[in-house]
Write an enzyme that holds these catalytic residues in place. Structure first.
Site, PDB file in Angstrom:
ATOM      1  N   THR A  95     -12.890  -1.278 -37.585  1.00 49.78           N
ATOM      2  CA  THR A  95     -11.914  -1.184 -36.493  1.00 49.78           C
ATOM      3  C   THR A  95     -10.876  -0.132 -36.865  1.00 49.78           C
ATOM      4  O   THR A  95     -10.085  -0.329 -37.792  1.00 49.78           O
ATOM      5  CB  THR A  95     -11.214  -2.538 -36.262  1.00 49.78           C
ATOM      6  N   LYS A 170     -12.052  -2.028 -28.622  1.00 55.35           N
ATOM      7  CA  LYS A 170     -11.842  -3.019 -29.694  1.00 55.35           C
ATOM      8  C   LYS A 170     -10.348  -3.315 -29.874  1.00 55.35           C
ATOM      9  O   LYS A 170      -9.948  -4.468 -30.070  1.00 55.35           O
ATOM     10  CB  LYS A 170     -12.455  -2.482 -30.996  1.00 55.35           C
ATOM     11  N   LYS A 238      -2.864  -4.638 -38.504  1.00 56.83           N
ATOM     12  CA  LYS A 238      -3.289  -3.235 -38.343  1.00 56.83           C
ATOM     13  C   LYS A 238      -3.786  -2.993 -36.917  1.00 56.83           C
ATOM     14  O   LYS A 238      -3.448  -1.981 -36.282  1.00 56.83           O
ATOM     15  CB  LYS A 238      -4.389  -2.954 -39.382  1.00 56.83           C
TER      16      LYS A 238
HETATM   17  N1  LIG Z   1     -13.100 -10.214 -40.730  1.00 56.02           N
HETATM   18  C1  LIG Z   1     -13.256 -10.228 -39.414  1.00 56.02           C
HETATM   19  O1  LIG Z   1     -13.262 -11.292 -38.778  1.00 56.02           O
HETATM   20  C2  LIG Z   1     -13.449  -8.964 -38.633  1.00 56.02           C
HETATM   21  C3  LIG Z   1     -13.097  -7.731 -39.149  1.00 56.02           C
HETATM   22  N2  LIG Z   1     -13.284  -6.614 -38.379  1.00 56.02           N
HETATM   23  C4  LIG Z   1     -12.927  -5.295 -38.916  1.00 56.02           C
HETATM   24  O2  LIG Z   1     -13.974  -4.946 -39.815  1.00 56.02           O
HETATM   25  C5  LIG Z   1     -13.451  -4.186 -40.898  1.00 56.02           C
HETATM   26  C6  LIG Z   1     -13.776  -4.894 -42.200  1.00 56.02           C
HETATM   27  O3  LIG Z   1     -13.175  -6.163 -42.169  1.00 56.02           O
HETATM   28  P1  LIG Z   1     -13.383  -7.243 -43.345  1.00 56.02           P
HETATM   29  O4  LIG Z   1     -14.770  -7.184 -43.850  1.00 56.02           O
HETATM   30  O5  LIG Z   1     -12.845  -8.502 -42.813  1.00 56.02           O
HETATM   31  O6  LIG Z   1     -12.385  -6.670 -44.425  1.00 56.02           O
HETATM   32  P2  LIG Z   1     -12.317  -6.912 -45.998  1.00 56.02           P
HETATM   33  O7  LIG Z   1     -10.886  -6.696 -46.361  1.00 56.02           O
HETATM   34  O8  LIG Z   1     -12.968  -8.175 -46.376  1.00 56.02           O
HETATM   35  O9  LIG Z   1     -13.205  -5.702 -46.583  1.00 56.02           O
HETATM   36  C7  LIG Z   1     -12.735  -4.377 -46.545  1.00 56.02           C
HETATM   37  C8  LIG Z   1     -13.787  -3.450 -47.106  1.00 56.02           C
HETATM   38  O10 LIG Z   1     -13.238  -2.111 -47.108  1.00 56.02           O
HETATM   39  C9  LIG Z   1     -13.319  -1.586 -48.440  1.00 56.02           C
HETATM   40  N3  LIG Z   1     -12.237  -0.645 -48.680  1.00 56.02           N
HETATM   41  C10 LIG Z   1     -10.907  -0.854 -48.512  1.00 56.02           C
HETATM   42  N4  LIG Z   1     -10.219   0.273 -48.803  1.00 56.02           N
HETATM   43  C11 LIG Z   1     -11.131   1.192 -49.201  1.00 56.02           C
HETATM   44  C12 LIG Z   1     -11.038   2.553 -49.624  1.00 56.02           C
HETATM   45  N5  LIG Z   1      -9.873   3.180 -49.694  1.00 56.02           N
HETATM   46  N6  LIG Z   1     -12.172   3.192 -49.941  1.00 56.02           N
HETATM   47  C13 LIG Z   1     -13.369   2.570 -49.837  1.00 56.02           C
HETATM   48  N7  LIG Z   1     -13.536   1.280 -49.443  1.00 56.02           N
HETATM   49  C14 LIG Z   1     -12.414   0.611 -49.119  1.00 56.02           C
HETATM   50  C15 LIG Z   1     -13.247  -2.798 -49.356  1.00 56.02           C
HETATM   51  O11 LIG Z   1     -13.739  -2.469 -50.634  1.00 56.02           O
HETATM   52  P3  LIG Z   1     -13.311  -3.346 -51.933  1.00 56.02           P
HETATM   53  O12 LIG Z   1     -14.253  -4.509 -51.965  1.00 56.02           O
HETATM   54  O13 LIG Z   1     -13.479  -2.429 -53.082  1.00 56.02           O
HETATM   55  O14 LIG Z   1     -11.873  -3.778 -51.729  1.00 56.02           O
HETATM   56  C16 LIG Z   1     -14.168  -3.757 -48.570  1.00 56.02           C
HETATM   57  O15 LIG Z   1     -15.506  -3.423 -48.765  1.00 56.02           O
HETATM   58  C17 LIG Z   1     -11.952  -4.036 -40.608  1.00 56.02           C
HETATM   59  O16 LIG Z   1     -11.745  -2.824 -39.944  1.00 56.02           O
HETATM   60  C18 LIG Z   1     -11.637  -5.214 -39.709  1.00 56.02           C
HETATM   61  O17 LIG Z   1     -10.523  -4.983 -38.885  1.00 56.02           O
HETATM   62  C19 LIG Z   1     -13.851  -6.661 -37.146  1.00 56.02           C
HETATM   63  C20 LIG Z   1     -14.237  -7.847 -36.614  1.00 56.02           C
HETATM   64  C21 LIG Z   1     -14.037  -9.089 -37.307  1.00 56.02           C
HETATM   65  O1  LIG Z   2     -11.574  -8.393 -35.224  1.00 57.56           O
HETATM   66  C1  LIG Z   2     -11.668  -9.600 -35.315  1.00 57.56           C
HETATM   67  C2  LIG Z   2     -12.515 -10.412 -34.482  1.00 57.56           C
HETATM   68  O2  LIG Z   2     -12.527 -11.652 -34.676  1.00 57.56           O
HETATM   69  O3  LIG Z   2     -13.181  -9.855 -33.612  1.00 57.56           O
END
Ligand SMILES: NC(=O)C1=CN([C@@H]2O[C@H](COP(=O)(O)OP(=O)(O)OC[C@H]3O[C@@H](n4cnc5c(N)ncnc54)[C@H](OP(=O)(O)O)[C@@H]3O)[C@@H](O)[C@H]2O)C=CC1
Ligand SMILES: O=CC(=O)O
Length: 293
Positions: A95, A170, A238
């Site tokens: 996102t 989104k 965010k």
């Molecule tokens: N969780 C949810 O319910 C939902 C989330 N989303 C969106 O999906 C995306 C991922 O969410 P989610 O999985 O929950 O987040 P997490 O915080 O669990 O995971 C984030 C991921 O991004 C990586 N990351 C962060 N910073 C960097 C960087 N500078 N360089 C490379 N990799 C990086 C992390 O790596 P590392 O492991 O090394 O920290 C990890 O793999 C977000 O944009 C979120 O808004 C969308 C729908 C639902």
């Molecule tokens: O981005 C979060 C979700 O639940 O969708």
């Protein structure tokens, strides 16, 4: 079908595992490389860098935390751009805002590759169950190529046209979701502070016109003060920030979203950013407590 997968956080891990379970060959990479091991146990190969993964796979999916992570994985050393080119597709499901997505799209296209943005609606459980809603835009041929993967990851995919439309859709959805979470939190707090049972409020809500899966799922755990992160609060904030910025660009007044964003910011400042976004209830409960004092 062989795909690369960059980013194994809450969502990425569940999505990559799902692809493996459905017979896809998956090469994974995560900034913290040790997190790849769980996927290796399910049959994944590992790339040392994003560039390694793109070199190996015709299609690469990314699921990263925010705009800065999405840009870093593409533009930094050993990033996607070093290996993307003719015949390769990149699909960013993170996102982010439309400007970030457009920047990535332009860079990929300049190298001869193709790009689709495909953020998702749905959280950890829908990701595990392949029940996400996919909001895609960009290159239609790549989108069509990705349909077998999208069919595994989601229950419905929308193709929304030009790059930026997926990101914007989104953000609008999550702006509404964040505001609803604030309204629920205020309602629970008001019920509690005015001598009503918050559990009875949840029961009443669930039987009426504003019943919804989010209130049903999150309400009971909020009453227990349990905020195991499915959707981390820092990511919801965010999304509110990026949605408000979209409102700024389009001169759309969003006082409800702005107030909700303040509550999420306050929660972050209290150290609640890594908890589930429903932990914003702690901030609004606090407001009620101080009001009574
Ligand atoms: N969780 C949810 O319910 C939902 C989330 N989303 C969106 O999906 C995306 C991922 O969410 P989610 O999985 O929950 O987040 P997490 O915080 O669990 O995971 C984030 C991921 O991004 C990586 N990351 C962060 N910073 C960097 C960087 N500078 N360089 C490379 N990799 C990086 C992390 O790596 P590392 O492991 O090394 O920290 C990890 O793999 C977000 O944009 C979120 O808004 C969308 C729908 C639902
Ligand atoms: O981005 C979060 C979700 O639940 O969708």
């Amino acid at each position: 079908m062989e795909v690369g997968f960059l980013g194994l956080g809450i969502m990425g891990k569940a999505m990559a595992a799902n692809l493996l379970r459905h017979g896809f060959r998956v090469t994974v990479w995560n900034r913290t490389l040790s997190k790849c091991q769980e996927l290796v146990a399910l049959g994944a190969a590992v790339g040392e860098t994003p560039a390694d993964v793109v070199a190996k796979c015709r299609y690469t999916i990314a699921m990263l935390s925010d705009p800065s992570a999405a840009l870093s994985v593409v533009f930094d050393k050993d990033g996607v751009l070093e290996q993307i080119g003719e015949g390769k597709g990149y699909v960013d499901m993170s996102t982010v805002d439309a400007a970030t997505s457009c920047k990535i799209s332009e860079a990929i296209k300049q190298k001869g590759g193709v790009f689709v943005e495909a953020p998702v609606s749905g959280s950890k459980k829908p990701a595990e169950d392949g029940q996400l809603v996919i909001l895609a835009a960009g290159d239609k041929v790549l989108y069509d190529d990705m349909v077998p993967a999208f069919d595994v990851l989601g229950k419905k995919s929308f193709f929304l046209g030009e790059i930026g439309n997926g990101a914007k859709m989104k953000l609008v959805v999550n702006m509404i979701m964040g505001s609803m979470m604030n309204a629920l939190s205020e309602g629970l707090s008001l019920a509690d502070n005015s001598g009503l049972s918050p559990q009875t409020l949840l029961d009443v809500l669930d039987l009426g016109a504003i019943a919804n899966p989010m209130f049903k799922l999150k309400g009971p755990s909020m009453l227990q003060g349990s905020y195991n992160p499915a959707f981390p609060l820092k990511h919801q904030q965010k999304d509110m920030r990026l949605a408000l910025s979209l409102g700024d660009e389009n001169a759309v007044s969003m006082p409800v979203a702005a107030a909700s964003n303040e509550a999420f910011k306050k929660a972050r400042s209290l150290g609640l950013g890594d908890l589930d976004f429903s932990a914003v209830y702690e901030v609004l409960k606090g407001a009620g407590d101080s009001g009574k004092a």
